[in-house]
Structure formats: C-alpha cells, structure tokens
Motif scaffolding. Structure first.
Motif, PDB file in Angstrom:
ATOM      1  N   HIS A  49     -10.110  24.248   2.637  1.00 41.87           N
ATOM      2  CA  HIS A  49     -10.108  23.717   4.007  1.00 41.87           C
ATOM      3  C   HIS A  49      -8.801  24.037   4.724  1.00 41.87           C
ATOM      4  O   HIS A  49      -8.188  23.163   5.327  1.00 41.87           O
ATOM      5  N   LEU A  50      -8.366  25.259   4.607  1.00 40.01           N
ATOM      6  CA  LEU A  50      -7.134  25.641   5.294  1.00 40.01           C
ATOM      7  C   LEU A  50      -7.391  25.605   6.792  1.00 40.01           C
ATOM      8  O   LEU A  50      -8.339  26.215   7.277  1.00 40.01           O
ATOM      9  N   SER A  51      -6.538  24.840   7.493  1.00 37.49           N
ATOM     10  CA  SER A  51      -6.783  24.674   8.926  1.00 37.49           C
ATOM     11  C   SER A  51      -6.051  25.741   9.722  1.00 37.49           C
ATOM     12  O   SER A  51      -5.443  25.464  10.721  1.00 37.49           O
ATOM     13  N   VAL A  52      -6.066  26.954   9.205  1.00 41.22           N
ATOM     14  CA  VAL A  52      -5.402  28.012   9.955  1.00 41.22           C
ATOM     15  C   VAL A  52      -6.441  28.778  10.744  1.00 41.22           C
ATOM     16  O   VAL A  52      -7.496  29.112  10.249  1.00 41.22           O
ATOM     17  N   GLY A  53      -6.102  29.014  11.968  1.00 42.97           N
ATOM     18  CA  GLY A  53      -7.069  29.685  12.830  1.00 42.97           C
ATOM     19  C   GLY A  53      -6.920  31.183  12.735  1.00 42.97           C
ATOM     20  O   GLY A  53      -6.476  31.727  11.711  1.00 42.97           O
ATOM     21  N   ASN A  54      -7.276  31.815  13.803  1.00 46.24           N
ATOM     22  CA  ASN A  54      -7.227  33.265  13.848  1.00 46.24           C
ATOM     23  C   ASN A  54      -5.799  33.784  13.740  1.00 46.24           C
ATOM     24  O   ASN A  54      -5.577  34.933  13.393  1.00 46.24           O
ATOM     25  N   VAL A  55      -4.849  32.889  14.008  1.00 53.57           N
ATOM     26  CA  VAL A  55      -3.467  33.350  14.067  1.00 53.57           C
ATOM     27  C   VAL A  55      -3.036  33.942  12.727  1.00 53.57           C
ATOM     28  O   VAL A  55      -2.327  34.934  12.680  1.00 53.57           O
ATOM     29  N   ALA A  56      -3.519  33.365  11.626  1.00 53.40           N
ATOM     30  CA  ALA A  56      -3.129  33.871  10.310  1.00 53.40           C
ATOM     31  C   ALA A  56      -3.656  35.295  10.120  1.00 53.40           C
ATOM     32  O   ALA A  56      -2.969  36.166   9.594  1.00 53.40           O
ATOM     33  N   LEU A  57      -4.865  35.495  10.591  1.00 52.22           N
ATOM     34  CA  LEU A  57      -5.480  36.816  10.480  1.00 52.22           C
ATOM     35  C   LEU A  57      -4.723  37.835  11.333  1.00 52.22           C
ATOM     36  O   LEU A  57      -4.425  38.948  10.903  1.00 52.22           O
ATOM     37  N   SER A  77      -1.891  25.166  21.608  1.00 52.60           N
ATOM     38  CA  SER A  77      -0.507  25.194  21.129  1.00 52.60           C
ATOM     39  C   SER A  77       0.157  23.838  21.296  1.00 52.60           C
ATOM     40  O   SER A  77       0.969  23.437  20.481  1.00 52.60           O
ATOM     41  N   LYS A  78      -0.211  23.148  22.384  1.00 52.57           N
ATOM     42  CA  LYS A  78       0.387  21.836  22.600  1.00 52.57           C
ATOM     43  C   LYS A  78      -0.074  20.861  21.525  1.00 52.57           C
ATOM     44  O   LYS A  78       0.683  20.016  21.079  1.00 52.57           O
ATOM     45  N   GLU A  79      -1.319  21.029  21.113  1.00 52.62           N
ATOM     46  CA  GLU A  79      -1.848  20.140  20.082  1.00 52.62           C
ATOM     47  C   GLU A  79      -1.322  20.523  18.703  1.00 52.62           C
ATOM     48  O   GLU A  79      -1.062  19.680  17.868  1.00 52.62           O
ATOM     49  N   HIS A  80      -1.195  21.811  18.477  1.00 53.08           N
ATOM     50  CA  HIS A  80      -0.727  22.271  17.169  1.00 53.08           C
ATOM     51  C   HIS A  80       0.513  23.130  17.395  1.00 53.08           C
ATOM     52  O   HIS A  80       0.408  24.345  17.482  1.00 53.08           O
ATOM     53  N   PRO A  81       1.673  22.479  17.486  1.00 51.41           N
ATOM     54  CA  PRO A  81       2.894  23.212  17.842  1.00 51.41           C
ATOM     55  C   PRO A  81       3.185  24.357  16.877  1.00 51.41           C
ATOM     56  O   PRO A  81       3.607  25.419  17.299  1.00 51.41           O
ATOM     57  N   LEU A  82       2.903  24.132  15.598  1.00 53.40           N
ATOM     58  CA  LEU A  82       3.211  25.175  14.620  1.00 53.40           C
ATOM     59  C   LEU A  82       2.367  26.414  14.897  1.00 53.40           C
ATOM     60  O   LEU A  82       2.863  27.539  14.923  1.00 53.40           O
ATOM     61  N   GLU A  83       1.098  26.163  15.138  1.00 53.47           N
ATOM     62  CA  GLU A  83       0.221  27.291  15.422  1.00 53.47           C
ATOM     63  C   GLU A  83       0.665  27.991  16.709  1.00 53.47           C
ATOM     64  O   GLU A  83       0.643  29.215  16.793  1.00 53.47           O
ATOM     65  N   GLY A  84       1.079  27.174  17.691  1.00 55.62           N
ATOM     66  CA  GLY A  84       1.572  27.735  18.945  1.00 55.62           C
ATOM     67  C   GLY A  84       2.763  28.637  18.697  1.00 55.62           C
ATOM     68  O   GLY A  84       2.857  29.750  19.232  1.00 55.62           O
ATOM     69  N   ALA A  85       3.679  28.138  17.847  1.00 54.92           N
ATOM     70  CA  ALA A  85       4.870  28.930  17.532  1.00 54.92           C
ATOM     71  C   ALA A  85       4.464  30.236  16.861  1.00 54.92           C
ATOM     72  O   ALA A  85       5.027  31.297  17.145  1.00 54.92           O
ATOM     73  N   LEU A  86       3.460  30.151  15.998  1.00 51.09           N
ATOM     74  CA  LEU A  86       3.019  31.365  15.311  1.00 51.09           C
ATOM     75  C   LEU A  86       2.428  32.379  16.295  1.00 51.09           C
ATOM     76  O   LEU A  86       2.665  33.572  16.177  1.00 51.09           O
ATOM     77  N   TRP A  87       1.704  31.856  17.277  1.00 48.55           N
ATOM     78  CA  TRP A  87       1.152  32.766  18.294  1.00 48.55           C
ATOM     79  C   TRP A  87       2.273  33.412  19.097  1.00 48.55           C
ATOM     80  O   TRP A  87       2.243  34.603  19.389  1.00 48.55           O
ATOM     81  N   MET A 112       5.204  33.967  18.088  1.00 46.18           N
ATOM     82  CA  MET A 112       5.806  34.964  17.217  1.00 46.18           C
ATOM     83  C   MET A 112       4.955  36.236  17.217  1.00 46.18           C
ATOM     84  O   MET A 112       5.491  37.351  17.281  1.00 46.18           O
ATOM     85  N   ALA A 113       3.645  36.045  17.158  1.00 42.87           N
ATOM     86  CA  ALA A 113       2.753  37.200  17.150  1.00 42.87           C
ATOM     87  C   ALA A 113       2.965  38.046  18.409  1.00 42.87           C
ATOM     88  O   ALA A 113       2.979  39.272  18.343  1.00 42.87           O
ATOM     89  N   VAL A 114       3.180  37.368  19.533  1.00 44.09           N
ATOM     90  CA  VAL A 114       3.406  38.098  20.780  1.00 44.09           C
ATOM     91  C   VAL A 114       4.712  38.894  20.694  1.00 44.09           C
ATOM     92  O   VAL A 114       4.758  40.083  21.032  1.00 44.09           O
ATOM     93  N   VAL A 115       5.766  38.223  20.200  1.00 45.27           N
ATOM     94  CA  VAL A 115       7.061  38.905  20.069  1.00 45.27           C
ATOM     95  C   VAL A 115       6.927  40.120  19.157  1.00 45.27           C
ATOM     96  O   VAL A 115       7.397  41.221  19.469  1.00 45.27           O
ATOM     97  N   VAL A 116       6.244  39.905  18.026  1.00 46.57           N
ATOM     98  CA  VAL A 116       6.069  41.012  17.079  1.00 46.57           C
ATOM     99  C   VAL A 116       5.299  42.161  17.739  1.00 46.57           C
ATOM    100  O   VAL A 116       5.640  43.327  17.576  1.00 46.57           O
ATOM    101  N   ALA A 117       4.281  41.787  18.498  1.00 43.32           N
ATOM    102  CA  ALA A 117       3.483  42.822  19.163  1.00 43.32           C
ATOM    103  C   ALA A 117       4.343  43.633  20.125  1.00 43.32           C
ATOM    104  O   ALA A 117       4.217  44.854  20.209  1.00 43.32           O
TER     105      ALA A 117
END
Lengths: 422, 569
Positions: free
Chosen positions: A333-341, B523-533, B535-540
């Motif tokens: 149940h990893l709650s990682v979205g598309n971002v990990a992919l 991203s506001k709800e999941h700050p970590l995921e937001g940060a990862l996105w 980062m993905a933009v910066v990397v891109a």
C-alpha cells in the motif's frame, strides 16, 4: 512504515542524484573554461622547478617498458627532470628492463626499496623515494601509465601559477578501452568520474581528489605531511584529506593527460575495487571520527560525499530495491503517486545525459556502440557496485572487529597487444 | 436540416413527457401557499418541518413564517394558508384579523384554529388520545383535538380513541382541518394520502421510483459494483451511485483516493455511460478517524452537535446552551463563529468531493449526506453546491436522530431550495432474517399513497443476492416511473466547476481545473509529494540543459579535434 522507508530511500537516493547533477553542470563549465588560462600561464614557465617522477613498480615487467618509453619522450627540460623507478621487491624482470633505460636516458633512475619500506605497498615505496630525492616537485605515475608528451609540463604549470594548490592532478584515459566489455564500462566510468567528480567539484568548491597517478605535489607539502600513510588502502584519498586539512587545495587540470590500463577481467576488477571501497570506507571512518578536529571544513563536504556514497546512498538503494521486490509479492500500500514513476524515469535520463555529456567531451567516445554500452551499463555494471559495497563493507567490518592487518593488493597488469600509445 | 431538428425536438418532448406528466400531477400549475406556525419559542420543530415538506411537493411557491413574524401583506397573492398549531397559544390580533378576512383556502393543523372566526361553526372540544387512524392502529398513540365539524363536512380520515371515533382529517369547502400536528410515520401516511382531496388535486397514477447503489468508496469491489450496476442498466433502469471519493482507514488514518483504484473508476465510468447517475456521498464519509461508510461526516456524532472544529485529535467542548449567555446577542455572535467553522469545513468537503469526481470524469448530479445527517445551516451551505439531495432530512439542530423524509419529491424550506428525493423504503439488510422485511412493509403502505416516491438503496458488496427481489418489490407498488435526474435541470458547482444538466438531457460540464491546479492542490495536501514534483521539474530543466550541451558538443566536435591537433602538435 513501508511508506516512511520508501520516502527515506527516495530522499537519500535523490540527494545523491541531485548532487551529481549539480557536479555535472560544474564539470561542463570547467571543460568550457579550463583552457582559457593556458596562454597567460605559459608566460610564467620560464624558471622551472626540479621535478622527480615516482613510478612505484612491483613486478611490472609487462608494462614498464612502454611506461618508460613514454617517460623518455616527456616535454620538460631534462636537466630539471628525473624519473625514479622504485623497484619494490620485484621478482621479475622489472629492474632489468628499467636499468636498460637508464643507459639510454640518464635522467631515468632505478632505486630499490630497503627495509622497513621494502615490499609493503605503494605508500612505503613512495616514502622510500621521497627519502632518497630532493627535487622541488614530485610527480607520481603508476607503472602502467603512458603520459602524453605535455603532461608533466602542464602539471608543473598548474603548480607554478596557483600558489594555493599543493598539488595538481591531471586527467587519465584508458588505453585498453576496447579490449573487453568490462574495460568499455570502466572507460565510460572513468571519463564520467573525471568530468563530474573532479571537474565539477573543482569548479564549484575548488576541491579535487588525488587519483593515485598523474599528479604533481610540492615536496614542501609532502614533507610537512610526513609522507604517505602506510596503513591506508586508498593512500590517494587519505592524502587528499590531509592536504586539505593543511589549508591547501588540489587543482584539477585536465590539460595534463595520461593513459593507463584498466582491469580486463572481472576478478582483477573485483579485487581492485574492493581495495578502493575499503580504502574509502577507512578514510570516512578515520576522519569522520575526528570530524570536529578537522581544520579545513571544505573537505568535510567531500568526506560527507564518501559517507553518502558508501553508507546512505547505498542504504537507500538497498531499501528501495527491497521494497520493490516485496511489493511484487505483497501489496505494501505504498501511497506514492505517479511522481515516483516520473522520478525513476528522470533518474535514468539523468544518468544517460550525464554520461553522454562526459563522453561527448572526450571527442571520439560518444559513438553508437558506446551509446548502447551506456544503457546496458545502467542495468549491469552500475548494479555490480551494490554487491561490491556489501562485500567490502563486510571485509572492513571483519577487519575492525578481528583487528586484521591490511594487505595492499597490487592491480594485475595486462600485456598490451596494440603496442605504444602516443 | 431544419426537418431533422424538429424531429429531434419532437422526440425529446415525447421522451420527457412521462416525467413532466407525473410532476404536473403532483405540483399543480400554480399554487402559492403561506404556512404560518405556532410553536414553542417560535422554533420550527420536526412536525412543522414535515408539514412544510409535504406541502412543498404540491406548491410552486411556499413561505414559512411564525405567528409572530406574520405580516398581513404576506397573504397577497397566496392561494392557500396553512396554519399549524403545534403549540397552544393566543394568536396575535393582527393575524386573527387578517385571516378572518382571508378568502382563499385554509388548512389548519392542531391547536388555535378555534380562535379564528373562519372556523366559527366548528365545535372544538378539547383533546383525545388516538390509538388508530382509519382503522390502522398507531405505533404510538397521539393526542388530537376533538372537533365536531359543521354539517356537510367531508371526513377524509377518522381516528379512534379507546371508546370513540373522532374526525381526524376534515374538509369543508375551502376549509380543511387536521386534528394533530404530529407527523410520525402513521400520521404521515394518512396526511400524505389526504393531500389530494385537501388541495383538490387529481391523484397521479404512477409512483416515481429510484434505487441507489450505496457507499461506493475506493475500497469497493469493482466487480460487484459492475455486476449490480450492469444488472440495473440491462433492465433499462436509470439508477444512482452514491460515491465517496476518499476512503479513510480508521486504524491508520491513511487515506486512499478513488483515483488509486483505476478499475473501479473505469467501472463507474462504464456504468455512468449506461445510465447510472453519480451522487456525491460526502468526501470521506467520516469526520474523525472513523472508517469510511461508518462515520458521520457533517455531524459530530460523539457530541451529537454540528461540526464545531476541524481538529479531530481531541473532542471539543459541547456547544453551550442559550442559558449560559447573558444576552441573545452574545449567544448569536458565538453561534456565528461556530457556523463559520462549520461553513469552512462543509465547503471544503463539497468542493473536494465534486472536484475529485469531476477530475475522474464522474459527473455528480446530486448530493447525499452520510447517514443523512447535517444541521440546517449545513443544508444552507450545501445548497450553494447542489440543487438536488437524496435521502432523508435531519429535522433538528440538536439531535441527529430526529430525521424523516416526506413521501413526495419536495422542496422543504430547511433545504434552502434543494429538491429532496426521499428515501422511503430503506435497504436490503442481510443481518435480518428477511433482509427486505422493512422495505416490504414500506412498499405496502406506499401502495396506498398516490404519487409517493418508492426510493431505496442497495449495497453493491451484496452482489446480486437481494437485488432482483428488491427490484421486484419496487415494481409491486404499481405503475412506476424510474426517476431520471438527467431529464430535469440540475446544477452542481464549485468555484472552478459548473455542471449543468439540462431538462432536454444535455449536459454541460465546465471545469477550470487543469493539471497544474490539481498538482498545486495535491502538493498542499501532501507537501512531500509536492516537493518531489518540484524536484522533478528542476531535474527536467537540468536535463534539457544537458541535452543542449550534448548537442553543442557534437556540433563543435570537428572544430575541437582540429584545434587540439594544433595545440598538442
């Protein structure tokens, strides 16, 4: 729990990847700029210092001849140059071959190591030579190296023009790149290492690592340091830290080029890399324990880099792989979205882009076969590193707990079929 | 071209004729009504709410005022007045005067009618305890006013006490009288049935009917949902799917979004294409960390009060009563603050529920409150987002247990303009020996009431086990017309989304939301995921630069080879 682990792994891995990305940018900048100073620096090359080239040689009969041929052709005033072959306990024809060169070229000399420095390892051999010579600058080459004609001249140029630099390191290239799939990988790897790690760190932080060969260091500094650390398996990394701790820096000057042999079989590669990994782990543990005693904080960054490579990044990769495998059989149940992919895809692209930049820098290296080797490398050679770190970490732990003595392993040489390089 | 257009319009007219027919049967062309109530502390209680709701099904315009709020001008243009005497009190003189002069229809409930001259010929004799109505014994006896109506009055329903029979619902010309305000199920049945003679409307032949697939959440079994939905679709039934977009695990507090269950989303879309209509059933179906489907979402069930805080880690203080404040003003300003919190909370939930569903291509046309619970202020907020609501209505702001639904499609005042599609027969309950017993009993009663809605729900996790039987039960009520929200105007909206269902079947969905909106929000709800996105933009960006470097190195390759040959010699 699985989520926390996953995110930790992801963050650890990406700290490392982002750092490399940043280094790549620096490395590319360095490539674009390092030559600009040469015309100006040439002007200072009038009053040249005396130079001793140290070539530690232990049973090097296969390669020593071509090495000395290359030495004989070096562009440097011969009255200021001496090439010292340090024949360390060789049982083969190394001494004999070297001696034949001393006849033709008076600036080439052979010395024999004496107890207590005899037959112990590279560091002791170098210390012996240090004791027996008196030149202002010391240049070190491994016995399989065939430096280009201008290499030493450029190394000295760096020292003469950069007062803060205790040492100048050049670039090395692989002579036997096309011999086996392994040497192809190593070739790609070394090119990357030099432009990203060496070039990048130099550009951003004025930090470079002494690679064990093709570098010049001031005798004054070497004496201040009391010579090489005989306990260190990676004497070069160890020396680097101490140089920085004295307040000097090490300049990466890729104009000085040498060519060297790389392991052609997996067994030799494995033993060499195990030594490096253990050596670097030793350095990390040695200096991290005296972290706050280090005077120059710039190098802490570098130690941290090693710490990351051999401990944190490694942990991240292992955890991430483990989660991936467990997740196949059991839904975590990893709650990682598309971002990990997306990040995984970006990581692969980043790897390819970085490798391709460095290969493109080296003129002929960015060709079609290497392109496929690079992709193949990501899934094979790069993954071998994981196994290697586990293994060497095990050995290093065993050494610490069982208080074993370190044994220096000399990399096995391969006979060159293609003759001279130059 | 013109010809085809006319055929199309003709076709639409014919196809929507049935529904329009049944609606026009219930709601007469134009009926304006004024409901005046006398209740304790002037508060609209559940009886007044239910009377209001039931009448609203037949009127085009309806106002509800207390006897104190009454103004004579309010009578202008009204066709009928309903006077509800829930509490015995002296009616204000202006009211008596105005009503005495009123010439329209008048329907009085319970107390106080005796104070009007209009009811002069009616002999009011105090209260009687009724035990049955129209021969049906009451679950709970009620107190009714005993009245002897004038000669010639029509006794529509009579009631029995232990030893006598008294008129309960009476009509005499323009006057009608119902002897109690009590509106429990038994009375509701009788009064609802009597609405037709009271208002002089012909009873319709058909019952509107609907069936809801209930509590579809991200953890629902997509195959069972598909099976049950397809079963209904195969029979040409427009059915409803009450969807909860987020599942909350009550043990870990972790949330799972509908988008994570792609198969279920696909099934819902498939069913939507086949005539299934999405109902937004809350956002998480929980308030604190109760399990989705179990928890109340818009009512604090632990304190049995409206939502007073968004903090769910600890229990807030119970709402103080009016008595603990020195003045009404202080109490009002305190309650205003509480209402603001409730408003923010409910708005967020509605917004997110609608957005999540629309983002997935699921178009909600109505709302259903989890456990049917919500305060009256909550209904007011909800009416900004939806025009239709399913289920029952919570009739008290002090106790969620006080809830009911009229038997007709109606627009009770408490719902602030929303149309209520009442649930009237319950659901298949597998814990009972006869899972459909409740529904069976309800259907039996509804049969007697023309135009009453037969509305129930079914849990898809039961598969097809009770579904055919439940359908059969619904059909047993007599002629029915399946309710299809797509043939009536519906509006569902947030700041960024506008869903407009037109009467002719046309559907317009406007969403201002794009991928970027959603990303920022997530991203506001999941700050970590937001940060990862991020980062993905910066990397891109770096990657782009890197590939430019490679290209420029390739282009400059020849030049470099030449130059280096020169410098190395």
């Amino acid at each position: 729990m699985a989520n926390i682990l996953f995110y930790t792994a992801l963050v650890l891995i990406w700290v490392m990847l982002l750092y490399h990305m940043f280094l790549m940018q620096g490395g590319y900048r360095h490539f674009k700029t390092y030559e600009r100073v040469i015309p100006r620096w040439k002007e200072k090359m009038t009053d040249l210092p005396t130079v001793s080239i140290f070539i530690p040689a232990h049973n090097e009969e296969v390669v020593i001849e071509q090495t000395l041929k290359a030495m004989s052709r070096l562009y440097y005033p011969k009255d200021k140059l001496e090439v010292i072959v340090i024949n360390d306990n060789s049982s083969d024809r190394t001494g004999e071959i070297a001696a034949s060169f001393t006849v033709k070229f008076p600036f080439i000399k052979v010395i024999e190591t004496k107890p207590p420095n005899k037959g112990i390892g590279k560091s002791s051999a170098l210390n012996e030579a240090l004791r027996q010579t008196s030149s202002e600058v010391i240049v070190v080459y491994d016995a399989d190296n065939t430096p280009e004609r201008m290499a030493v001249w450029y190394l000295v140029m760096g020292l003469l023009n950069d007062k803060e630099a205790a040492a100048v390191v050049g670039k090395f290239r692989v002579t036997n790149a096309k011999n086996t799939w392994l040497t192809r990988f190593i070739n790609i790897e070394t090119i990357c290492f030099q432009w990203m790690a060496q070039g990048g760190r130099w550009k951003w932080f004025k930090v470079a690592t002494i690679p064990g060969t093709n570098f010049a260091i001031r005798r004054s500094v070497m004496e201040e340091l009391g010579g090489w650390d005989v306990k260190a398996l990676a004497e070069d990394t160890e020396l680097t830290v101490r140089v920085y701790n004295l307040g000097y820096r090490i300049r990466f000057f890729p104009a000085a080029i040498t060519w060297e042999q790389e392991p052609e079989t997996l067994k030799v590669w494995w033993r060499q890399r195990t030594r490096w990994a253990r050596g670097n782990q030793y350095v990390v543990l040695k200096f991290l324990s005296q972290f706050f005693k280090l005077k120059r904080k710039r190098i802490i960054f570098d130690l941290f880099y090693f710490f990351f490579t051999y401990f944190l990044f490694f942990f991240g990769v292992i955890v991430s792989n483990a989660l991936f495998i467990v997740n196949i059989f059991y839904d975590l149940h990893l709650s990682v979205g598309n971002v990990a992919l997306v990040l995984w895809g970006l990581a692969l692209l980043l790897f390819l882009a970085e490798v391709m930049i460095t290969l493109s820098i080296e003129k002929t290296e960015m060709n079609r076969s290497n392109f496929f080797y690079v992709i193949f490398m990501y899934f094979t050679y790069s993954q071998m590193w994981i196994v290697l770190v586990v293994y060497s970490l095990g050995l290093e732990l065993k050494r610490v707990f069982l208080r074993q003595e370190v044994r220096w392993y000399k990399t096995e040489r391969f006979e060159q079929k293609r003759g001279d390089v130059q | 071209m013109q010809f085809r257009k006319w055929i199309l319009i003709g076709f639409l007219l014919v196809s929507s004729w049935g529904v329009m027919q049944s609606r026009s049967d219930a709601a007469s062309d134009s009926l304006k009504l004024l409901l005046i109530y006398a209740a304790e502390e002037n508060r609209v209680d559940e009886n007044v709410h239910m009377i209001d709701a039931t009448f609203s099904a037949f009127t085009t315009e309806q106002r509800v005022v207390s006897v104190q709020e009454f103004q004579p001008e309010l009578l202008t243009g009204t066709d009928a007045v309903v006077l509800v005497g829930d509490a015995k009190m002296d009616l204000p003189a202006p009211l008596i005067k105005a009503l005495d002069g009123y010439k329209g229809d008048m329907i009085a409930f319970g107390y106080n009618a005796d104070q009007l001259r209009t009811f002069k010929g009616w002999d009011y004799r105090g209260e009687v305890e009724l035990r049955s109505l129209d021969g049906h014994s009451l679950t709970k006896s009620i107190s009714a006013v005993q009245v002897i109506p004038p000669q010639g009055s029509e006794i529509i329903v009579s009631g029995n006490s232990l030893n006598e029979t008294i008129p309960f619902i009476i009509k005499n010309g323009r006057l009608s009288y119902i002897a109690a305000t009590s509106f429990a199920t038994d009375e509701k049945m009788q009064i609802s049935k009597a609405m037709y003679p009271i208002l002089g409307i012909d009873p319709p032949d058909v019952h509107p009917a609907y069936l809801r697939l209930e509590d579809i959440s991200p953890v629902s079994d997509h195959q069972l949902v598909k099976e049950t939905g397809d079963y209904l679709a195969d029979r040409g039934i427009p059915f409803y799917m009450a969807v909860i977009p987020v599942y909350v695990n009550n043990e870990t507090g972790e949330q799972m979004r509908l988008s994570a269950n792609r198969k279920l989303v696909d099934v819902l879309r498939h069913l939507q294409d086949r005539g299934g209509i999405i109902i937004a059933h809350g956002y998480t179906h929980s308030y604190r960390y109760e399990e989705t489907g179990e928890g109340f979402e818009f009512w604090d069930d632990q304190l049995n009060q409206k939502i007073t805080t968004e903090r769910t880690d600890k229990l807030p203080a119970p709402l103080p009563s009016r008595e603990s404040f020195r003045s009404q003003d202080e109490f009002d300003s305190f309650m205003n603050e509480v209402d603001l919190i409730e408003k923010r909370y409910i708005e967020r939930k509605h917004r997110k529920a609608i957005e999540d569903l629309v983002d997935l291509g699921l178009i909600p046309l109505a709302f259903e409150a989890p456990h049917y619970t919500m305060s009256s202020t909550g209904y007011g907020i909800t009416s900004d987002y939806f025009t239709s609501i399913f289920g029952q209505v919570q009739l008290s702001d002090d106790n969620w247990g006080v809830m009911d639904a009229p038997l007709f499609i109606s627009t009770p005042q408490i719902l602030s303009g929303m149309t209520l599609y009442p649930e009237t027969i319950g659901y298949a309950d597998p814990t009972m020996a006869d899972p459909l017993q409740g529904a069976r009993e309800s259907v039996k009663q509804l049969k007697e009431i023309p135009g009453s809605v037969v509305g129930g729900f079914y849990h898809p996790y039961l598969g097809l086990e009770y579904l055919p039987e439940m359908l059969e039960l619904i059909y047993s009520v007599g002629p029915i017309e399946w309710l299809d929200l797509r043939t009536e105007e519906q509006i569902v909206k947030t700041d960024d989304i506008l869903i407009h269902q037109q009467e002719n079947g046309g559907l317009k969905v406007q969403s201002e939301r794009n991928y970027w909106n959603r990303l920022v929000e997530r991203s506001k709800e999941h700050p970590l995921e937001g940060a990862l996105w991020l980062m993905a933009v910066v990397v891109a960006l770096f990657l782009t630069a890197f590939f430019i470097y490679i290209a420029s190195l390739r282009v400059g390759l020849k030049k470099r080879l030449f130059r280096e040959r020169e410098s190395i010699g």
